[in-house]
Design a protein around this motif. Structure first.
Motif, short mmCIF file in Angstrom:
data_model
loop_
_atom_site.label_atom_id
_atom_site.label_comp_id
_atom_site.label_asym_id
_atom_site.label_seq_id
_atom_site.Cartn_x
_atom_site.Cartn_y
_atom_site.Cartn_z
N VAL A 27 0.83 -1.06 0.03
CA VAL A 27 0.05 0.21 -0.02
C VAL A 27 0.84 1.18 -0.19
N SER A 28 1.84 1.36 0.82
CA SER A 28 2.79 2.20 0.62
C SER A 28 3.49 2.71 -0.75
N GLY A 29 3.41 1.67 -1.51
CA GLY A 29 4.14 1.72 -2.85
C GLY A 29 2.83 2.47 -3.67
N TYR A 30 1.59 2.04 -3.48
CA TYR A 30 0.37 2.41 -4.22
C TYR A 30 -0.02 3.80 -3.88
N LEU A 31 0.21 4.22 -2.62
CA LEU A 31 -0.42 5.61 -2.07
C LEU A 31 0.07 6.66 -3.00
N PRO A 32 1.53 6.98 -3.16
CA PRO A 32 1.65 8.11 -3.97
C PRO A 32 1.02 8.30 -5.61
N PRO A 33 1.24 7.00 -6.24
CA PRO A 33 0.65 7.20 -7.55
C PRO A 33 -0.82 7.62 -7.32
N PHE A 34 -1.48 6.82 -6.44
CA PHE A 34 -3.08 7.48 -6.16
C PHE A 34 -3.07 8.75 -6.14
N ILE A 35 -2.42 9.35 -5.01
CA ILE A 35 -2.76 10.77 -4.57
C ILE A 35 -2.45 11.68 -5.73
N ASN A 36 -1.44 11.25 -6.56
CA ASN A 36 -0.69 12.19 -7.57
C ASN A 36 -1.12 11.66 -9.04
N SER A 37 -2.25 10.75 -9.08
CA SER A 37 -2.52 10.26 -10.43
C SER A 37 -2.92 11.23 -11.50
N ALA A 38 -3.63 12.35 -11.04
CA ALA A 38 -4.07 13.41 -12.09
C ALA A 38 -3.03 14.20 -12.60
N GLU A 39 -1.82 14.32 -11.88
CA GLU A 39 -0.70 14.84 -12.49
C GLU A 39 0.10 14.01 -13.29
N ILE A 40 0.20 12.85 -12.76
CA ILE A 40 0.97 11.89 -13.82
C ILE A 40 0.46 11.50 -14.93
N LEU A 41 -1.10 11.39 -14.92
CA LEU A 41 -1.84 11.16 -16.19
C LEU A 41 -2.16 12.23 -17.28
N GLU A 42 -1.72 13.51 -16.54
CA GLU A 42 -2.17 14.69 -17.49
C GLU A 42 -1.43 14.86 -18.73
N PRO A 43 -0.27 14.67 -18.88
CA PRO A 43 0.55 14.72 -19.95
C PRO A 43 -0.02 13.77 -21.28
N PHE A 44 -0.67 12.61 -20.79
CA PHE A 44 -1.29 11.60 -21.90
C PHE A 44 -2.90 11.62 -21.87
N LEU A 45 -3.54 12.11 -20.83
CA LEU A 45 -4.88 12.31 -20.99
C LEU A 45 -5.56 13.82 -20.82
N GLY A 46 -4.83 14.77 -20.56
CA GLY A 46 -5.06 16.11 -20.56
C GLY A 46 -5.93 16.16 -19.44
N ASP A 47 -6.79 17.15 -19.45
CA ASP A 47 -7.87 17.47 -18.44
C ASP A 47 -8.66 16.43 -18.07
N ALA A 48 -8.83 15.40 -18.58
CA ALA A 48 -9.63 14.23 -18.67
C ALA A 48 -8.63 13.05 -17.52
N ALA A 49 -7.60 13.48 -17.30
CA ALA A 49 -6.92 12.56 -16.13
C ALA A 49 -7.58 12.23 -15.03
N PRO A 50 -7.80 11.16 -14.59
CA PRO A 50 -8.81 10.67 -13.37
C PRO A 50 -7.93 10.74 -12.23
N THR A 51 -8.38 10.93 -11.16
CA THR A 51 -7.88 10.72 -9.83
C THR A 51 -8.18 9.49 -9.13
N LEU A 52 -7.23 8.63 -9.00
CA LEU A 52 -7.38 7.19 -8.41
C LEU A 52 -7.79 7.32 -7.07
N TYR A 53 -7.17 8.16 -6.11
CA TYR A 53 -7.54 8.40 -4.80
C TYR A 53 -9.08 8.38 -4.42
N GLY A 54 -9.67 7.43 -3.76
CA GLY A 54 -11.02 7.63 -3.43
C GLY A 54 -11.83 6.84 -4.35
#
Length: 391
Positions: free
Chosen positions: A223-250
């Motif tokens: 879980v400690s490995g999953y938590l940072p990508p979940f919290i920052n998922s929108a920023e990580i995926l924004e270059p690929f999906l633009g404004d439609a990048a989803p937030t995985l957290y929650g």
């Protein structure tokens, strides 16, 4: 030839085993029984130092909330009847109506319908019948004593926690997460377990070893490995999906994928062992009769495998249903499942009334587990003993 009496254990051994099992059952069942009793009492009775006060609830009874001996007799008879129907009749009904093709869906629908019917009988029909009988019996001398309250009982804590504090939302979230985990785990696990059981490649061995190592890792590490990508998922995926990048957290669907990744090795190992106990000659016979590999798997192997699949599905359900670490860290308060929600109830309690309400929430979580075990007990026993004796 040895007689059956010869192979029986000695009387001292039987007494020792019986005493050990009785002690274990007492230790395991007592906490659940005690908190269940507490959850139906007013706080003054629930936290009394006198055990008899906790059980009989005189203050709760004095407040006009209690069960008579007639209520207890009807309640026990109703529970016994529901148990007999679930354990002895429900399986046959599902198999006749659904058939082999729709058997998995039939079990799901049958279990849900039976749970709804049982809840309606206990919550609506039983109180109405008991009230009518009490009204008839109460004027009769001596017999009318059966209609007088004997044990204090109140449902106000359950009503508060489920409706005023909206615990039903957490229940729905738990059902969504566990249903997703079980569906994906069994779909992938049956295919992977069948393939690994039938292959002779050394790669299958190393895949199983890798899965076992992954399953052995503590959940906190994963879980400690999953938590940072979940919290920052929108920023990580924004270059690929633009404004439609989803937030995985929650998001429940994202947590489902995490729980599947964690629990899938266990599912594959269990199903692989079940498939390994099915003779490969069944596959060969189906192939000779014209089935494809998948056709043989679906039409010949899976009907034999249902006890093992149901047993594995139950374990997958329990792993997801009882999970605390993953759901508490990766889900927000709006989408929280029941186990983390119960922990938050205990953390924020300030009065004895809040404590009893938290206990009522904890007791509520056990009802679906009892229903599952009762409905699927024959398949569970058959699955656990599959392949135990060969010859």
């Amino acid at each position: 030839m040895m007689s059956a009496k010869t192979v029986q254990p000695s009387a001292p051994l039987r007494w020792t085993i019986g005493l050990f099992l009785a002690t274990w059952c007492l230790i395991a069942a007592f906490p659940l029984f005690w908190i269940a009793v507490m959850s139906f009492k007013l706080p003054v009775d629930a936290f009394s130092a006198n055990p008899l006060t906790v059980i009989f609830g005189p203050q709760t009874r004095a407040a006009g909330q209690g069960l008579s001996l007639l209520d207890l007799a009807l309640g026990l008879a109703t529970l016994a009847a529901l148990y007999v129907v679930a354990a002895k009749k429900l399986g046959g009904w599902v198999e006749r109506v659904a058939g082999e093709t729709w058997l998995p869906l039939g079990w799901v629908v049958g279990g849900l319908l039976y749970g709804a019917v049982a809840a309606g009988v206990l919550v609506v029909l039983l109180p109405a019948v008991a009230g009518g009988l009490e009204a008839v019996v109460r004027p009769i001398p001596l017999v009318g004593l059966l209609a007088e309250p004997a044990i204090g009982l109140t449902l106000e804590h359950y009503a508060n926690i489920w409706f005023e504090q909206e615990f039903y939302r957490n229940f729905i979230n738990s059902l969504v997460v566990t249903a997703g985990v079980v569906t994906i785990s069994l779909t992938v696990g049956t295919l992977a377990g069948y393939a690994l059981a039938r292959t002779r490649s050394s790669l299958a061995f190393w895949l199983l070893i890798s899965a076992l190592i992954f399953r052995a890792l503590p959940h906190s590490v994963l879980v400690s490995g999953y938590l940072p990508p979940f919290i920052n998922s929108a920023e990580i995926l924004e270059p690929f999906l633009g404004d439609a990048a989803p937030t995985l957290y929650g998001q429940p669907w994202a947590v489902i994928l995490v729980l599947v990744a964690i629990n899938q090795p266990f599912t594959i190992w269990m199903l692989r062992s079940f498939f390994a106990n099915i003779p490969a000659e069944l596959d060969e016979a189906a192939r000779v009769d014209g089935c494809t590999h998948f056709g043989a798997f679906r039409r010949v192997i899976m009907p034999v495998m249902w006890p093992g699949v149901i047993t594995t599905g139950l374990f997958s359900f329990l792993l997801a249903y009882n999970d605390f670490l993953v759901t508490s860290l990766l889900l927000d308060a709006q989408n929280q499942t029941m186990v983390p929600a119960i922990a938050s109830f205990f953390n924020r309690e300030t009065t004895t009334t809040d404590q009893v309400r938290a206990v009522a929430a904890a007791v509520s979580i056990t009802a679906p587990l009892f229903l599952l075990v009762i409905v699927f007990q024959r398949q569970i026993v058959s699955g656990l003993t599959a392949g135990a004796v060969k010859g």
